[in-house]
Design a protein around this motif. Structure first.
Motif, PDB file in Angstrom:
ATOM      1  N   ASP A  10      -1.905  -3.598   8.516  1.00  0.00           N
ATOM      2  CA  ASP A  10      -1.060  -3.062   9.582  1.00  0.00           C
ATOM      3  C   ASP A  10       0.380  -2.896   9.118  1.00  0.00           C
ATOM      4  O   ASP A  10       1.030  -1.888   9.433  1.00  0.00           O
ATOM      5  CB  ASP A  10      -1.119  -3.966  10.818  1.00  0.00           C
ATOM      6  N   ILE A  11       0.899  -3.875   8.379  1.00  0.00           N
ATOM      7  CA  ILE A  11       2.264  -3.751   7.846  1.00  0.00           C
ATOM      8  C   ILE A  11       2.357  -2.568   6.899  1.00  0.00           C
ATOM      9  O   ILE A  11       3.315  -1.789   6.955  1.00  0.00           O
ATOM     10  CB  ILE A  11       2.695  -5.054   7.140  1.00  0.00           C
ATOM     11  N   ALA A  12       1.364  -2.420   6.022  1.00  0.00           N
ATOM     12  CA  ALA A  12       1.380  -1.313   5.064  1.00  0.00           C
ATOM     13  C   ALA A  12       1.436   0.027   5.779  1.00  0.00           C
ATOM     14  O   ALA A  12       2.206   0.921   5.412  1.00  0.00           O
ATOM     15  CB  ALA A  12       0.152  -1.384   4.165  1.00  0.00           C
ATOM     16  N   LEU A  13       0.647   0.173   6.833  1.00  0.00           N
ATOM     17  CA  LEU A  13       0.601   1.433   7.576  1.00  0.00           C
ATOM     18  C   LEU A  13       1.903   1.665   8.331  1.00  0.00           C
ATOM     19  O   LEU A  13       2.506   2.746   8.236  1.00  0.00           O
ATOM     20  CB  LEU A  13      -0.582   1.393   8.547  1.00  0.00           C
ATOM     21  N   GLY A  14       2.353   0.667   9.063  1.00  0.00           N
ATOM     22  CA  GLY A  14       3.576   0.826   9.844  1.00  0.00           C
ATOM     23  C   GLY A  14       4.813   0.965   8.993  1.00  0.00           C
ATOM     24  O   GLY A  14       5.724   1.744   9.311  1.00  0.00           O
ATOM     25  N   PRO A  26       1.484   2.576  -0.373  1.00  0.00           N
ATOM     26  CA  PRO A  26       1.053   1.409   0.405  1.00  0.00           C
ATOM     27  C   PRO A  26      -0.328   0.908   0.023  1.00  0.00           C
ATOM     28  O   PRO A  26      -0.627  -0.283   0.195  1.00  0.00           O
ATOM     29  CB  PRO A  26       1.081   1.926   1.844  1.00  0.00           C
ATOM     30  N   TYR A  27      -1.196   1.779  -0.484  1.00  0.00           N
ATOM     31  CA  TYR A  27      -2.566   1.378  -0.784  1.00  0.00           C
ATOM     32  C   TYR A  27      -2.605   0.345  -1.903  1.00  0.00           C
ATOM     33  O   TYR A  27      -3.206  -0.725  -1.763  1.00  0.00           O
ATOM     34  CB  TYR A  27      -3.404   2.599  -1.162  1.00  0.00           C
ATOM     35  N   SER A  28      -1.931   0.653  -3.008  1.00  0.00           N
ATOM     36  CA  SER A  28      -1.931  -0.295  -4.124  1.00  0.00           C
ATOM     37  C   SER A  28      -1.187  -1.562  -3.742  1.00  0.00           C
ATOM     38  O   SER A  28      -1.572  -2.671  -4.141  1.00  0.00           O
ATOM     39  CB  SER A  28      -1.313   0.334  -5.372  1.00  0.00           C
ATOM     40  N   GLY A  29      -0.121  -1.416  -2.941  1.00  0.00           N
ATOM     41  CA  GLY A  29       0.621  -2.592  -2.496  1.00  0.00           C
ATOM     42  C   GLY A  29      -0.229  -3.518  -1.643  1.00  0.00           C
ATOM     43  O   GLY A  29      -0.177  -4.744  -1.789  1.00  0.00           O
ATOM     44  N   ALA A  30      -1.032  -2.930  -0.743  1.00  0.00           N
ATOM     45  CA  ALA A  30      -1.896  -3.733   0.115  1.00  0.00           C
ATOM     46  C   ALA A  30      -2.960  -4.457  -0.712  1.00  0.00           C
ATOM     47  O   ALA A  30      -3.266  -5.637  -0.459  1.00  0.00           O
ATOM     48  CB  ALA A  30      -2.549  -2.844   1.172  1.00  0.00           C
ATOM     49  N   ILE A 101      13.682  -5.768   0.696  1.00  0.00           N
ATOM     50  CA  ILE A 101      14.999  -5.142   0.803  1.00  0.00           C
ATOM     51  C   ILE A 101      14.943  -3.942   1.746  1.00  0.00           C
ATOM     52  O   ILE A 101      15.913  -3.597   2.396  1.00  0.00           O
ATOM     53  CB  ILE A 101      15.531  -4.710  -0.588  1.00  0.00           C
ATOM     54  N   GLU A 102      13.761  -3.331   1.854  1.00  0.00           N
ATOM     55  CA  GLU A 102      13.556  -2.197   2.752  1.00  0.00           C
ATOM     56  C   GLU A 102      12.167  -2.291   3.370  1.00  0.00           C
ATOM     57  O   GLU A 102      11.266  -2.914   2.808  1.00  0.00           O
ATOM     58  CB  GLU A 102      13.690  -0.866   2.006  1.00  0.00           C
ATOM     59  N   VAL A 103      12.012  -1.689   4.544  1.00  0.00           N
ATOM     60  CA  VAL A 103      10.695  -1.607   5.168  1.00  0.00           C
ATOM     61  C   VAL A 103      10.124  -0.244   4.813  1.00  0.00           C
ATOM     62  O   VAL A 103      10.448   0.767   5.425  1.00  0.00           O
ATOM     63  CB  VAL A 103      10.783  -1.794   6.691  1.00  0.00           C
ATOM     64  N   GLY A 104       9.292  -0.224   3.783  1.00  0.00           N
ATOM     65  CA  GLY A 104       8.720   1.037   3.354  1.00  0.00           C
ATOM     66  C   GLY A 104       7.541   0.817   2.433  1.00  0.00           C
ATOM     67  O   GLY A 104       7.711   0.288   1.333  1.00  0.00           O
ATOM     68  N   GLY A 105       6.343   1.166   2.904  1.00  0.00           N
ATOM     69  CA  GLY A 105       5.160   1.188   2.052  1.00  0.00           C
ATOM     70  C   GLY A 105       5.017  -0.015   1.147  1.00  0.00           C
ATOM     71  O   GLY A 105       5.000  -1.170   1.574  1.00  0.00           O
ATOM     72  N   PHE A 106       4.937   0.244  -0.138  1.00  0.00           N
ATOM     73  CA  PHE A 106       4.727  -0.767  -1.168  1.00  0.00           C
ATOM     74  C   PHE A 106       5.798  -1.851  -1.118  1.00  0.00           C
ATOM     75  O   PHE A 106       5.509  -3.036  -1.251  1.00  0.00           O
ATOM     76  CB  PHE A 106       4.727  -0.075  -2.535  1.00  0.00           C
ATOM     77  N   ASN A 107       7.054  -1.448  -0.925  1.00  0.00           N
ATOM     78  CA  ASN A 107       8.146  -2.415  -0.983  1.00  0.00           C
ATOM     79  C   ASN A 107       8.117  -3.431   0.144  1.00  0.00           C
ATOM     80  O   ASN A 107       8.729  -4.499   0.030  1.00  0.00           O
ATOM     81  CB  ASN A 107       9.501  -1.697  -1.018  1.00  0.00           C
ATOM     82  N   SER A 108       7.435  -3.139   1.229  1.00  0.00           N
ATOM     83  CA  SER A 108       7.312  -4.124   2.298  1.00  0.00           C
ATOM     84  C   SER A 108       6.370  -5.253   1.917  1.00  0.00           C
ATOM     85  O   SER A 108       6.441  -6.345   2.488  1.00  0.00           O
ATOM     86  CB  SER A 108       6.799  -3.450   3.572  1.00  0.00           C
ATOM     87  N   LEU A 109       5.489  -4.995   0.965  1.00  0.00           N
ATOM     88  CA  LEU A 109       4.446  -5.948   0.606  1.00  0.00           C
ATOM     89  C   LEU A 109       4.760  -6.744  -0.659  1.00  0.00           C
ATOM     90  O   LEU A 109       4.158  -7.798  -0.894  1.00  0.00           O
ATOM     91  CB  LEU A 109       3.116  -5.204   0.438  1.00  0.00           C
ATOM     92  N   LEU A 113       3.623 -10.969  -2.729  1.00  0.00           N
ATOM     93  CA  LEU A 113       3.174 -11.359  -4.077  1.00  0.00           C
ATOM     94  C   LEU A 113       3.994 -12.533  -4.590  1.00  0.00           C
ATOM     95  O   LEU A 113       3.455 -13.514  -5.113  1.00  0.00           O
ATOM     96  CB  LEU A 113       3.312 -10.178  -5.054  1.00  0.00           C
ATOM     97  N   VAL A 114       5.304 -12.428  -4.439  1.00  0.00           N
ATOM     98  CA  VAL A 114       6.198 -13.487  -4.926  1.00  0.00           C
ATOM     99  C   VAL A 114       6.003 -14.763  -4.114  1.00  0.00           C
ATOM    100  O   VAL A 114       5.936 -15.866  -4.665  1.00  0.00           O
ATOM    101  CB  VAL A 114       7.663 -13.021  -4.857  1.00  0.00           C
ATOM    102  N   ALA A 115       5.917 -14.610  -2.791  1.00  0.00           N
ATOM    103  CA  ALA A 115       5.750 -15.780  -1.929  1.00  0.00           C
ATOM    104  C   ALA A 115       4.473 -16.543  -2.266  1.00  0.00           C
ATOM    105  O   ALA A 115       4.455 -17.781  -2.263  1.00  0.00           O
ATOM    106  CB  ALA A 115       5.735 -15.336  -0.466  1.00  0.00           C
ATOM    107  N   ALA A 116       3.403 -15.807  -2.572  1.00  0.00           N
ATOM    108  CA  ALA A 116       2.132 -16.449  -2.913  1.00  0.00           C
ATOM    109  C   ALA A 116       2.236 -17.210  -4.228  1.00  0.00           C
ATOM    110  O   ALA A 116       1.677 -18.308  -4.372  1.00  0.00           O
ATOM    111  CB  ALA A 116       1.029 -15.399  -2.996  1.00  0.00           C
ATOM    112  N   GLN A 117       2.933 -16.638  -5.184  1.00  0.00           N
ATOM    113  CA  GLN A 117       3.050 -17.261  -6.496  1.00  0.00           C
ATOM    114  C   GLN A 117       4.035 -18.432  -6.507  1.00  0.00           C
ATOM    115  O   GLN A 117       3.857 -19.387  -7.259  1.00  0.00           O
ATOM    116  CB  GLN A 117       3.447 -16.209  -7.534  1.00  0.00           C
TER     117      GLN A 117
END
Length: 374
Positions: A10-14, A26-30, A101-109, A113-117
Motif C-alpha cells: 500500500d505504501i509503494a502504491l500510494g 516501486p515494484y523492486s523497492g517493495a 527523505i521523500e515520499v515517492g515510490g522506491f525511496n519511500s521503502l 531496508l536499513v531499519a531491518a538491518q
C-alpha cells in the motif's frame, strides 16, 4: 506499528502517486522491503514523528539519480546500509531511527531496508510530502538546517563523504558523483537530532501514502474509480482524461527529462482543454495546454511545481512513473495541492517553475482551476 507486507504494497502504491512520476521503481523497492522484514531479527516498526526523542540522532535513507537507470541497474541490498554506516562513522555516533527523505515510490521503502538491518524504527515522516529531483528541495533547507555530512555509496562498495556548506552545494557535488557511480547511488544527508526533525519534517506522510494505496486497492476490488479514490484523499482535480500520443525522454545530467503529450478522450468533460503537454525532470513538474514546450505561457498554464501532478491509469487509478509512460496509454492527469511550506516565498524560490527554467509564474492549482473556463 509493525510493518507488514500489505503495508509495504500500500505504501509503494500510494507513495508512487505522491512521487509525481519520480522516486524510483516501486515494484523492486517493495520486493526488497518484503525480503528485509522477512529476514530481520526483529519486527520492523514504524513510529509517529511525535514519539521521536529530542536527543535521538536521525538520518534519512534514500537513493539519488535518474529513475530510468534504476530500472536496468538494480540496487544492491547492502548498498544503502554502506552509505548509512558511513554516515554513522562520519558522525561518530549510532543513529537511533531513519525515515524517507521523500515520499515517492522506491525511496519511500528504502528506510525499511536499513531499519531491518540496523534494528531501528522507521519514522512516519519525510521532508517533501512528495518527490522532488534535487537535494536542496527539502523542508530542512527551507528551515536552514545543515545538510552535512553527506555520504554516497554505489553497488561496488565505493563510498564518498562530503561536507557541503548547504543543500545547494550538496546537490552540486552529489549529482556528478552519482553519474560516476553509474547514474544511481545510495545517499544519506541532513543528519539531525529529533528536536529539529520534529520542527521541520512533514508528519504522517507514510501513513498518507498507505491510505492512498489502500484506497486504490479497495476501489479496484469494488469496481469503483481508483482516480476518484485518490482525489478523495489528496484533494485537487482531474486536469484531463486522455491518451498519450507522444513521449519525449532522455537521461542527462543525472536526471530523466522530457515531456509527454496527452490528447483528450472523447467522453471527458468539456473544460476547453483538448491537449496537454506535461514536462518532467524525474518528477512531473508542469502541465500546460498544447502539444509542445513551445506552447507554454501563463495563459496556458494548468498546474506547476511545487503543487503535485500525477499520471494515473484511467481504468485502475494506479500511478504511472515517468519511466513507465508509453504511447497509447489511457490516463488521468490529476493535480493537487502541496504542503503549505512549499507555497511560501522561499518554497516557491527553491522548487517553483522559475527554478527549473520555465517561463511562467507559479499559481496555485485552485487559482488555475477557477480560471480554466473563463
Amino acid at each position: 506499528m509493525i510493518i507488514t507486507e500489505q503495508m509495504i504494497d500500500d505504501i509503494a502504491l500510494g507513495a508512487t502517486v505522491l512521487g509525481t512520476g519520480g522516486g524510483g521503481d516501486p515494484y523492486s523497492g517493495a520486493l526488497m522491503a518484503k525480503v528485509a522484514i522477512a529476514t530481520a531479527k526483529q519486527p520492523v516498526r514504524m513510529i509517529p514523528l511525535e514519539e521521536v526523542q529530542d536527543d535521538w540522532m536521525t538520518v534519512p535513507s534514500s537513493m539519488i539519480g535518474a529513475p530510468t537507470v534504476a530500472v536496468e541497474k538494480l540496487n544492491s541490498k547492502d548498498q544503502m546500509l554502506v552509505a548509512f554506516e558511513a554516515m554513522e562513522k562520519a558522525l561518530g555516533t549510532e543513529v537511533a531511527a531513519t525515515f524517507p527523505i521523500e515520499v515517492g515510490g522506491f525511496n519511500s521503502l528504502i528506510p525499511i531496508l536499513v531499519a531491518a538491518q540496523k534494528n531501528i524504527p522507521v519514522i512516519d515522516c519525510d521532508a517533501m510530502g512528495r518527490a522532488f529531483p534535487e537535494a536542496q528541495m527539502v523542508t530542512f533547507f527551507l528551515d536552514d538546517l545543515p545538510s552535512a555530512p553527506n555520504t554516497l555509496a554505489d553497488e561496488r562498495g565505493n563510498v564518498v563523504t562530503l561536507y557541503p556548506i548547504d543543500g545547494i552545494w550538496s546537490e552540486k557535488f552529489a549529482r556528478p558523483i552519482t553519474e560516476q557511480m553509474g547514474g544511481s547511488a545510495a545517499m544519506c544527508d541532513y543528519p539531525m537530532h529529533g528536536k529539529n526533525l520534529k520542527r521541520s519534517a512533514l508528519p504522517a506522510t507514510l501513513t498518507q501514502a498507505m491510505k492512498i494505496g489502500e484506497a486504490i486497492r479497495l476501489a479496484n476490488d469494488n469496481n469503483q474509480s481508483g482516480t476518484q479514490a485518490v482525489l478523495d484523499i489528496v484533494g485537487g482535480h482531474t486536469i484531463i482524461s486522455g491518451k498519450i500520443v507522444d513521449i519525449q525522454r532522455e537521461t542527462d545530467g543525472g536526471f530523466a527529462t522530457g515531456g509527454v503529450v496527452i490528447e483528450k478522450l472523447a467522453q471527458f468533460e468539456d473544460t476547453g482543454v483538448e491537449n496537454v503537454f506535461v514536462q518532467f525532470q524525474n518528477e512531473l513538474l508542469l502541465a500546460h495546454k498544447g502539444t509542445s514546450r513551445a506552447d507554454m505561457n501563463q495563459d496556458n498554464l494548468l498546474a506547476s511545481t511545487p503543487d503535485l501532478i500525477s499520471i494515473l491509469d484511467h481504468e485502475t487509478g494506479k500511478p504511472i512513473t515517468t519511466e513507465q509512460l508509453r504511447y497509447g496509454q489511457r490516463i488521468d492527469l490529476i493535480a493537487y495541492p502541496c504542503d503549505p511550506k512549499w507555497r511560501t516565498d522561499k518554497g516557491i524560490e527553491v522548487a517553483g517553475p522559475s527554478y527549473f527554467g520555465y517561463t511562467v509564474e507559479y499559481q496555485t492549482i485552485e487559482q488555475l482551476k477557477s480560471a480554466l473556463k473563463r
